[in-house]
Design an enzyme around this catalytic site. Structure first.
Site, PDB file in Angstrom:
ATOM      1  N   GLU A 196      10.943  69.822  23.242  1.00  0.00           N
ATOM      2  CA  GLU A 196      11.085  68.960  24.416  1.00  0.00           C
ATOM      3  C   GLU A 196      11.419  69.822  25.637  1.00  0.00           C
ATOM      4  OE1 GLU A 196      14.925  66.976  22.528  1.00  0.00           O
ATOM      5  OE2 GLU A 196      14.740  66.489  24.631  1.00  0.00           O
ATOM      6  N   CYS A 246      14.337  64.988  20.279  1.00  0.00           N
ATOM      7  CA  CYS A 246      14.721  65.829  19.136  1.00  0.00           C
ATOM      8  C   CYS A 246      14.015  65.429  17.852  1.00  0.00           C
ATOM      9  CB  CYS A 246      16.225  65.738  18.909  1.00  0.00           C
ATOM     10  SG  CYS A 246      17.172  66.253  20.334  1.00  0.00           S
ATOM     11  N   THR A 275      27.633  70.678  25.480  1.00  0.00           N
ATOM     12  CA  THR A 275      26.745  70.483  24.324  1.00  0.00           C
ATOM     13  C   THR A 275      25.387  71.157  24.558  1.00  0.00           C
ATOM     14  OG1 THR A 275      25.905  68.336  25.100  1.00  0.00           O
ATOM     15  CG2 THR A 275      27.877  68.294  23.734  1.00  0.00           C
ATOM     16  N   HIS A 325      20.847  64.925  12.489  1.00  0.00           N
ATOM     17  CA  HIS A 325      20.554  65.574  13.767  1.00  0.00           C
ATOM     18  C   HIS A 325      21.898  65.942  14.403  1.00  0.00           C
ATOM     19  CE1 HIS A 325      19.432  66.587  17.725  1.00  0.00           C
ATOM     20  NE2 HIS A 325      19.942  65.494  18.261  1.00  0.00           N
TER      21      HIS A 325
HETATM   22  P1  HMG Z   1      33.083  63.247  26.974  1.00  0.00           P
HETATM   23  O1  HMG Z   1      32.870  61.843  27.365  1.00  0.00           O
HETATM   24  O2  HMG Z   1      33.536  64.199  28.012  1.00  0.00           O
HETATM   25  O3  HMG Z   1      34.061  63.377  25.775  1.00  0.00           O
HETATM   26  O4  HMG Z   1      31.758  63.826  26.329  1.00  0.00           O
HETATM   27  P2  HMG Z   1      35.171  62.330  25.250  1.00  0.00           P
HETATM   28  O5  HMG Z   1      36.178  62.089  26.289  1.00  0.00           O
HETATM   29  O6  HMG Z   1      34.489  61.137  24.606  1.00  0.00           O
HETATM   30  O7  HMG Z   1      35.797  63.246  24.109  1.00  0.00           O
HETATM   31  C1  HMG Z   1      35.018  63.635  23.019  1.00  0.00           C
HETATM   32  C2  HMG Z   1      35.922  63.568  21.796  1.00  0.00           C
HETATM   33  O8  HMG Z   1      36.949  64.562  21.936  1.00  0.00           O
HETATM   34  C3  HMG Z   1      36.651  62.234  21.624  1.00  0.00           C
HETATM   35  O9  HMG Z   1      36.708  61.979  20.234  1.00  0.00           O
HETATM   36  C4  HMG Z   1      38.048  62.540  22.144  1.00  0.00           C
HETATM   37  O10 HMG Z   1      39.059  61.698  21.591  1.00  0.00           O
HETATM   38  C5  HMG Z   1      38.208  63.974  21.685  1.00  0.00           C
HETATM   39  P3  HMG Z   1      36.125  60.568  19.654  1.00  0.00           P
HETATM   40  O11 HMG Z   1      36.886  59.504  20.343  1.00  0.00           O
HETATM   41  O12 HMG Z   1      34.666  60.559  20.064  1.00  0.00           O
HETATM   42  O13 HMG Z   1      36.349  60.677  18.200  1.00  0.00           O
HETATM   43  N1  HMG Z   1      39.211  64.732  22.442  1.00  0.00           N
HETATM   44  C6  HMG Z   1      40.070  65.600  21.871  1.00  0.00           C
HETATM   45  N2  HMG Z   1      40.227  65.980  20.595  1.00  0.00           N
HETATM   46  C7  HMG Z   1      41.192  66.927  20.345  1.00  0.00           C
HETATM   47  N3  HMG Z   1      41.989  67.456  21.294  1.00  0.00           N
HETATM   48  C8  HMG Z   1      41.862  67.079  22.599  1.00  0.00           C
HETATM   49  C9  HMG Z   1      40.863  66.114  22.927  1.00  0.00           C
HETATM   50  N4  HMG Z   1      40.459  65.529  24.083  1.00  0.00           N
HETATM   51  C10 HMG Z   1      39.449  64.681  23.782  1.00  0.00           C
HETATM   52  N5  HMG Z   1      42.647  67.594  23.525  1.00  0.00           N
HETATM   53  C11 HMG Z   1      29.703  63.176  25.210  1.00  0.00           C
HETATM   54  C12 HMG Z   1      31.206  63.409  25.064  1.00  0.00           C
HETATM   55  C13 HMG Z   1      29.082  63.035  23.827  1.00  0.00           C
HETATM   56  C14 HMG Z   1      29.490  61.877  26.005  1.00  0.00           C
HETATM   57  C15 HMG Z   1      29.090  64.370  25.967  1.00  0.00           C
HETATM   58  O14 HMG Z   1      29.287  65.560  25.269  1.00  0.00           O
HETATM   59  C16 HMG Z   1      27.610  64.205  26.255  1.00  0.00           C
HETATM   60  O15 HMG Z   1      27.193  63.478  27.163  1.00  0.00           O
HETATM   61  N6  HMG Z   1      26.738  64.931  25.484  1.00  0.00           N
HETATM   62  C17 HMG Z   1      25.294  64.882  25.648  1.00  0.00           C
HETATM   63  C18 HMG Z   1      24.693  63.672  24.967  1.00  0.00           C
HETATM   64  C19 HMG Z   1      24.761  63.750  23.453  1.00  0.00           C
HETATM   65  O16 HMG Z   1      24.921  64.813  22.882  1.00  0.00           O
HETATM   66  N7  HMG Z   1      24.595  62.595  22.786  1.00  0.00           N
HETATM   67  C20 HMG Z   1      24.589  62.541  21.353  1.00  0.00           C
HETATM   68  C21 HMG Z   1      23.749  61.391  20.792  1.00  0.00           C
HETATM   69  S1  HMG Z   1      22.100  61.393  21.484  1.00  0.00           S
HETATM   70  C22 HMG Z   1      21.310  62.683  20.636  1.00  0.00           C
HETATM   71  O17 HMG Z   1      21.790  63.179  19.672  1.00  0.00           O
HETATM   72  C23 HMG Z   1      19.993  63.150  21.202  1.00  0.00           C
HETATM   73  C24 HMG Z   1      20.040  64.478  21.932  1.00  0.00           C
HETATM   74  O18 HMG Z   1      20.175  65.541  21.013  1.00  0.00           O
HETATM   75  C25 HMG Z   1      18.763  64.667  22.779  1.00  0.00           C
HETATM   76  C26 HMG Z   1      17.415  64.356  22.203  1.00  0.00           C
HETATM   77  O19 HMG Z   1      17.182  63.586  21.280  1.00  0.00           O
HETATM   78  O20 HMG Z   1      16.483  64.863  22.807  1.00  0.00           O
HETATM   79  C27 HMG Z   1      21.209  64.561  22.908  1.00  0.00           C
END
Ligand code: HMG
Length: 388
Positions: A79, A111, A152, A233
């Protein structure tokens, strides 16, 4: 006759950015990355690396082992396309010295497309069992700086040789699919970085897992308990842990922490330090399972969940073959990962902002990669790839 993965090899850049450094810069607790999303490092491609050079580097060890004669088709999943018309695999075809009568095609659906390539490759081999198909998935994951997605990012390529009577994993023909038109993650043609609705994307991922699993259960006699390992994935490793708990709950199975650990943890080792490699990430996870799991996996059934935003998902299964451990590239992968170099924040930003020339002039790339192939120049809108 069984059909499946006969060889698997991956490549990632020699450069990475540690998420502890990112956390320091952002004044964030590093545990948010190391524990919360389960990622430690992200691979950063050098200016003379792209999906073509990474793909050729991933596939070279396979070609050196098995030669080119039997390869009828090269399927290239990505992609991070570099051209709207020409398939990136055509450059790889030349770099690897594949036969002129080998067909080449590029596939896209976020992906997911490597899984479409794998399934189509299995169908081609079933029709002509004496031929082999080379499936390559190669991607560079980039998000805008300062967004939740930044941690990420990553880069990597995986190459798999699909054959009859495979030596690593036979793939079962029954699959479960789920498709829905959603905007959780996308990259319009005019953008170099992806747009993402992060929290929504994780919800859609889990919904798709449920739907693809239900579809799989209609197609296959296998139940949750028949699968001893699970490859998901991997946009970040914590996503697999959440997905696995979700799937267990759907099947009304209560898993002890050590069961979760055994069923998915060995699949996560490589991705934790490579980051998201989009199409390649599920299969680098498989490589990690085969190469880092201390148990003998022979005869064990694996469940695979492939997800591509937008979205298309698939659940399928496969069985690890007797003697698989003798046909891996474990040592080469270990050396490659151990030899990587850490980037400072300035160096990371320099790579991130490295210009992507679009003016049709003559642009030579500095020789930075430690791989066997490099992008030497972009001149008159043409990309020039050379072996090193
Ligand atoms: P965010 O919103 O900044 O993170 O980003 P958050 O506030 O949700 O924190 C993440 C986790 O860390 C949470 O755990 C927190 O509690 C924890 P959860 O509640 O989820 O269990 N946390 C801590 N843990 C320990 N010590 C601390 C601490 N502070 C917080 N001090 C988000 C997270 C996934 C939204 C971001 O990384 C993002 O936007 N990523 C890109 C999108 C993505 O990867 N999506 C995944 C599903 S889609 C997919 O897989 C397709 C893809 O690969 C693309 C494709 O298909 O082409 C992306």
């Amino acid at each position: 006759m069984s059909v499946g993965i006969d060889e698997i090899s991956f490549y990632t850049s020699s450069y990475y950015f540690d998420l502890r450094t990112l956390a320091e810069i952002q004044n964030t607790d590093p545990e948010k990355y190391y524990v919360g999303i389960g990622q430690e490092k992200m691979g950063m491609a050098a200016p003379d690396e792209d999906i073509v050079t990474m793909a050729a580097n991933a596939a070279l060890p396979l070609i050196e082992r098995v030669g080119t004669d039997a390869i009828s088709t090269l399927m290239f999943a990505t992609e991070t396309g570099i051209d709207q018309s020409k398939a990136a695999g055509v450059y790889v075809h030349r770099l690897l010295g594949l036969n002129a009568n080998c067909r080449v095609v590029e596939l896209k659906q976020a992906c997911y497309s490597a899984t479409a390539a794998l399934q189509m490759a299995c169908a081609l081999v079933a029709r002509e069992p004496q031929r082999k198909v080379l499936v390559i998935a190669s991607d560079i994951a980039r998000y805008d700086l300062g967004t939740p997605g930044e941690a990420t990012q990553g880069c990597g390529a995986v190459a798999m040789l699909i054959s009859a009577n495979p030596r690593l994993v036979s793939i079962d023909p029954e699959v479960g699919n789920y498709t829905e038109d959603v905007m959780d993650f996308w990259r319009p043609n005019y953008r170099g970085t992806a747009l993402v609705d992060g929290k929504y994307s994780t919800k859609i991922y889990l919904k798709s897992l449920k739907k693809a699993w239900e579809s799989f259960r209609e197609a296959s006699r296998l139940e949750f308990a028949d699968l001893s390992r699970f490859c998901y994935h991997l946009p970040f490793s914590r996503m697999a842990q959440k997905a696995h708990q979700h799937l267990a709950k759907l099947n009304k199975v209560g898993l002890e922490p050590e069961q979760v650990e055994a069923q998915i943890e060995p699949t996560l080792s490589y991705n934790r330090t490579i980051g998201n490699s989009y199409t390649a990430s599920l299969y680098i996870g498989l490589c990690s399972l085969l190469e880092t799991c201390r148990d003998n996996l022979s005869g064990q059934r694996i469940g695979f969940f492939s997800y591509g935003s937008g979205c298309v998902a698939e659940f399928f299964s496969g069985t690890v073959r007797e003697g698989y451990a003798e046909h891996l590239h474990r040592e080469r992968h270990r050396q490659m990962l151990d030899a990587r170099e850490s980037l400072s924040h300035e160096e990371y930003l320099k790579l991130y902002h490295y210009p992507n020339p679009t003016d049709g002039g003559e642009h030579e790339m500095p020789h930075v990669t430690r791989g066997r192939f490099r992008l030497a120049a972009i001149s008159h809108h043409k990309r020039e790839y050379v072996p090193c």
